[in-house]
Design an enzyme around this catalytic site. Structure first.
Site, short mmCIF file in Angstrom:
data_model
loop_
_atom_site.label_atom_id
_atom_site.label_comp_id
_atom_site.label_asym_id
_atom_site.label_seq_id
_atom_site.Cartn_x
_atom_site.Cartn_y
_atom_site.Cartn_z
CE LYS A 15 -11.48 -1.81 -19.88
NZ LYS A 15 -10.55 -2.71 -19.19
CB THR A 16 -16.83 -3.09 -15.76
OG1 THR A 16 -16.38 -3.50 -17.05
CG2 THR A 16 -18.29 -3.42 -15.62
CG ASP A 75 -18.04 -2.17 -19.92
OD1 ASP A 75 -16.86 -1.82 -20.15
OD2 ASP A 75 -18.34 -3.00 -19.04
CD GLU A 76 -15.92 -5.55 -22.69
OE1 GLU A 76 -14.97 -5.48 -23.49
OE2 GLU A 76 -15.85 -6.22 -21.63
NE ARG A 84 -11.33 -11.77 -19.44
CZ ARG A 84 -11.46 -10.48 -19.15
NH1 ARG A 84 -12.46 -10.05 -18.45
NH2 ARG A 84 -10.57 -9.59 -19.55
P1 ATP Z 1 -12.12 -6.00 -18.31
O1 ATP Z 1 -11.23 -5.22 -19.23
O2 ATP Z 1 -11.70 -7.40 -18.19
O3 ATP Z 1 -13.56 -5.79 -18.61
P2 ATP Z 1 -12.31 -4.01 -16.22
O4 ATP Z 1 -11.28 -2.98 -16.48
O5 ATP Z 1 -13.68 -3.70 -16.61
O6 ATP Z 1 -11.84 -5.40 -16.85
P3 ATP Z 1 -13.42 -4.54 -13.64
O7 ATP Z 1 -14.15 -5.77 -14.00
O8 ATP Z 1 -14.19 -3.29 -13.45
O9 ATP Z 1 -12.24 -4.32 -14.69
O10 ATP Z 1 -12.57 -4.78 -12.35
C1 ATP Z 1 -11.76 -5.92 -12.18
C2 ATP Z 1 -11.79 -6.38 -10.72
O11 ATP Z 1 -11.07 -5.46 -9.93
C3 ATP Z 1 -13.19 -6.43 -10.16
O12 ATP Z 1 -13.29 -7.52 -9.29
C4 ATP Z 1 -13.30 -5.14 -9.40
O13 ATP Z 1 -14.24 -5.20 -8.35
C5 ATP Z 1 -11.89 -4.96 -8.87
N1 ATP Z 1 -11.54 -3.53 -8.65
C6 ATP Z 1 -11.53 -2.56 -9.56
N2 ATP Z 1 -11.14 -1.39 -9.00
C7 ATP Z 1 -10.89 -1.65 -7.70
C8 ATP Z 1 -10.45 -0.85 -6.57
N3 ATP Z 1 -10.18 0.43 -6.70
N4 ATP Z 1 -10.30 -1.48 -5.39
C9 ATP Z 1 -10.56 -2.81 -5.27
N5 ATP Z 1 -10.98 -3.59 -6.27
C10 ATP Z 1 -11.14 -3.03 -7.48
MG MG Z 2 -15.01 -4.64 -17.94
#
Ligand code: ATP
Ligand code: MG
Length: 642
Positions: A37-38, A213-214, A594
């Site tokens: 998402k981030t 975000d969040e 995490r």
């Molecule tokens: P949270 O809910 O914990 O905030 P999130 O959904 O925001 O998580 P991110 O932090 O954006 O998730 O991504 C999690 C990890 O996965 C990061 O290290 C990110 O670089 C990696 N990632 C996300 N999408 C891809 C992708 N398509 N290919 C490779 N790595 C990815």
């Molecule tokens: Mg995030």
């Protein structure tokens, strides 16, 4: 800006690409932890720069650490030379809007932000002025005031409530001193937008794209704030995960996703289901745990990460808290010996108080750590004292700083004299500085105290002329030399074996670095530095991270240790008594997710609470996970020397 769009999309999966490039003007991305998402927001911000100016992109997140990461990730994609002034936390953006429009917002140009400790000081000061406040507990008053503000309410004394009177007095004092607390930042900037159509329309036009975000943890006021800026002409994208809604106790609206969909019914919903962060074991643990919650939006989360060498989750049953931490230290040393930098690891806990023993033992073992939370670097006593001088010499009317340092170093000014100053300031409704000047002019004190106060006032005036227009780090240098602070702390360090002077040097260093990297209007340099000290954490990138699970939201670490997995601690006793068990489980879900490579959870069989030994039960969350996951390694206490 010219960006390589193909490269930008190459790193994303199909659904993430859709989200990054979408043309729809209202989008909700609903997805589980670690699904990117981030990452989508970061890539979307970069994508938008091909069409929009960087100062038209607003991106908001929850913590300062997360905001710094967002900025640096966007810059990594588009180049370091670009500046994104509107990426930050709600508070930092609200601050910025107020700083630009300070006079319309009825604030002095050098208004300053105060933290909870300063709020308590002000409240105590008010309580001491009138017997009618005698029974009020300062902490409770602070929560009362902040909550009122968080729901957009100004003091209302019509109902004759003592708290409302206190709230009113508090606000008058803040206004008189040009002080703004954290809740006020949001409320005042919201009111600014709400009451000034010209300013509002200017920001609505400027902010072409708003990315949040969040979103699951935005508060009532934050949502009002966002809604104010949205029109049919700009684009809003919010991302969130209802399973990670963990701030309802601090005013987050748990149903804000539904509210958003209700307010913007044409919203396009995108779901992301692939987790890229964690190993399969960790993901399974998180999924099985969260399935015990009843109130959830439907989501699935899976990973391609099906490595048979996937590390098991380790659950350690310790004899007591010391044994628990010893086990962790042993693991940390193994990790370090394997060549992994400690900043890739985190120790997470339910409550801030759990860090004390942890810190003691880390220090004994020479393991450096960064702690996020209550006592951040800029909140240390010695740092706050130096900063109080800096504030006071630039704003003589800053009462909080005045009172903090009037007798630091010791000038032999007693409570009586200080009370006289406070009383006069209160009766005349003027600042302590002005009251002191009046007291001297009218010879109210004995000659001895008259001279002491006069010398103090002169010191501040002289410091101002000495440091005026100099770089901040030199200003700080002059302050610590000329006020006697350096001498005092040198002495204190020697007799008490403390690190005050080192910390002060680090502050001067931080000021130097800050100025070096500062690329905004020079007029606001000092203000921005002082704000930075309010908002930021100073960290060292070879230290292990210590924080509450709440503070870990949005972050990721190769190795995660969750300590204190005991009933009544996690889930907390309070959460069970007020029916918040589901939120507590979501908190555990956040903690677990995490972890990238390996997760440890530890439980201590006995604990000392208020000097009494008590026996603990393992957290129900351990059972909820382990009942259906095979890949768990349980280690029971065997030998404390181990
Ligand atoms: P949270 O809910 O914990 O905030 P999130 O959904 O925001 O998580 P991110 O932090 O954006 O998730 O991504 C999690 C990890 O996965 C990061 O290290 C990110 O670089 C990696 N990632 C996300 N999408 C891809 C992708 N398509 N290919 C490779 N790595 C990815
Ligand atoms: Mg995030």
């Amino acid at each position: 800006m010219v960006i390589n769009k193909i490269n930008l999309l190459k790193m994303l999966n199909y659904y993430q690409q859709q989200a990054v490039t979408i043309k729809h003007n209202s989008v909700l991305i609903l997805a589980g932890a670690g699904s990117g998402k981030t990452k989508v927001l970061v890539h979307r911000a970069a994508w938008l720069t091909s069409k929009y100016k960087t100062d038209s992109i607003v991106m908001v997140t929850f913590t300062n650490k997360a905001a710094n990461e967002l900025k640096s990730k966007v810059n990594k994609l588009v180049g370091r030379q670009y500046h994104f002034p509107w990426i930050g936390t709600f508070h930092s953006l609200a601050y910025k809007i107020l700083r630009i429009n300070y006079s319309v917002a009825d604030l002095p140009n050098n208004f300053q932000i105060i933290d909870n400790n300063d709020q308590i000081r002000l409240i105590k000061q008010i309580i001491s002025t009138n017997n009618k406040y005698l029974n009020i507990i300062p902490n409770q008053a602070m929560y009362y005031i902040n909550k009122k503000k968080d729901y957009g309410n100004r003091p209302n004394v019509l109902n004759n409530s003592i708290m409302e009177y206190l709230y009113k007095k508090y606000q008058q004092l803040c206004n008189r001193n040009g002080l703004v607390d954290f809740s006020e930042l949001l409320l005042r900037s919201y009111e600014l937008l709400n009451n000034n159509s010209m300013i509002l329309s200017q920001y609505r036009k400027q902010f072409t794209n708003i990315l949040i975000d969040e979103f699951q943890d935005t508060s009532y006021m934050q949502y009002l704030w966002i809604r104010k800026l949205i029109t049919s002409k700009n684009n809003i994208m919010v991302v969130g995960d209802d399973d990670q809604s963990i701030y309802s106790w601090r005013g987050a609206q748990s149903n804000n996703m539904q509210i958003f969909l209700h307010d913007y019914p044409h919203t396009n919903i995108i779901k992301l289901e692939e987790n890229y962060r964690s190993t399969n074991n960790i993901l399974q643990a998180a999924n099985t745990l969260i399935q015990h919650n009843n109130i959830r939006l439907k989501k699935t989360l899976w990973t391609k990460n099906n490595n048979c060498r996937d590390e098991p989750i380790v659950i350690y049953y310790a004899l007591d808290q010391f044994d628990e931490i010893k086990f962790i230290i042993k693991q940390i040393k193994l990790v370090r010996n394997a060549g992994i930098s400690l900043d890739k690891c985190a120790i997470l806990y339910r409550n801030n108080t759990q860090s004390r023993i942890l810190e003691d033992i880390l220090i004994q073992n020479n393991i450096p750590y960064n702690i996020y939370g209550n006592v951040n670097f800029f909140n240390r006593r010695e740092i706050k004292n130096v900063l109080a001088y800096l504030r006071l010499i630039h704003n003589h009317d800053d009462d909080i700083s005045y009172i903090r340092i009037i007798n630091v170093p010791n000038r032999r000014i007693g409570k009586k004299t200080i009370n006289k100053i406070i009383e006069l300031a209160n009766t005349k409704n003027i600042s302590f500085w002005r009251a002191s000047n009046l007291i001297i002019k009218n010879n109210i004190l004995s000659t001895r105290y008259n001279n002491i106060i006069n010398n103090f006032l002169n010191l501040i005036r002289e410091l101002y002329s000495d440091v005026f227009n100099k770089p901040i780090y030199l200003q700080l240098n002059t302050i610590v030399m000329n006020t006697g602070l350096l001498k005092m702390y040198n002495h204190e360090d020697k007799i008490k074996n403390l690190n005050n002077v080192d910390n002060i040097k680090e502050l001067i260093n931080a000021a130097y670095q800050f100025e070096l990297n500062y690329n905004e209007n020079k007029l606001f340099l000092l203000q921005s530095f002082l704000t930075y000290t309010n908002f930021s954490i100073k960290n060292n990138n070879t230290s292990i991270n210590l924080m509450t699970i709440h503070a870990s939201k949005g972050l990721e670490f190769l190795y995660v240790f969750i300590i204190g997995m005991e009933e009544d601690n996690f889930p907390s006793k309070l959460s069970m008594s007020i029916n918040k068990l589901e939120e507590e489980r979501r908190l555990a879900y956040v903690g677990i997710t995490r972890a990238i490579n390996k997760l440890f959870m530890t439980y201590a069989n006995t604990k000392f609470i208020y000097g009494k030994k008590i026996y603990c039960q393992p957290s129900r969350f351990i059972y909820e996970i382990s009942n259906s996951i095979l890949n768990i390694k349980r280690i029971y206490y065997h030998d404390s020397s181990n």
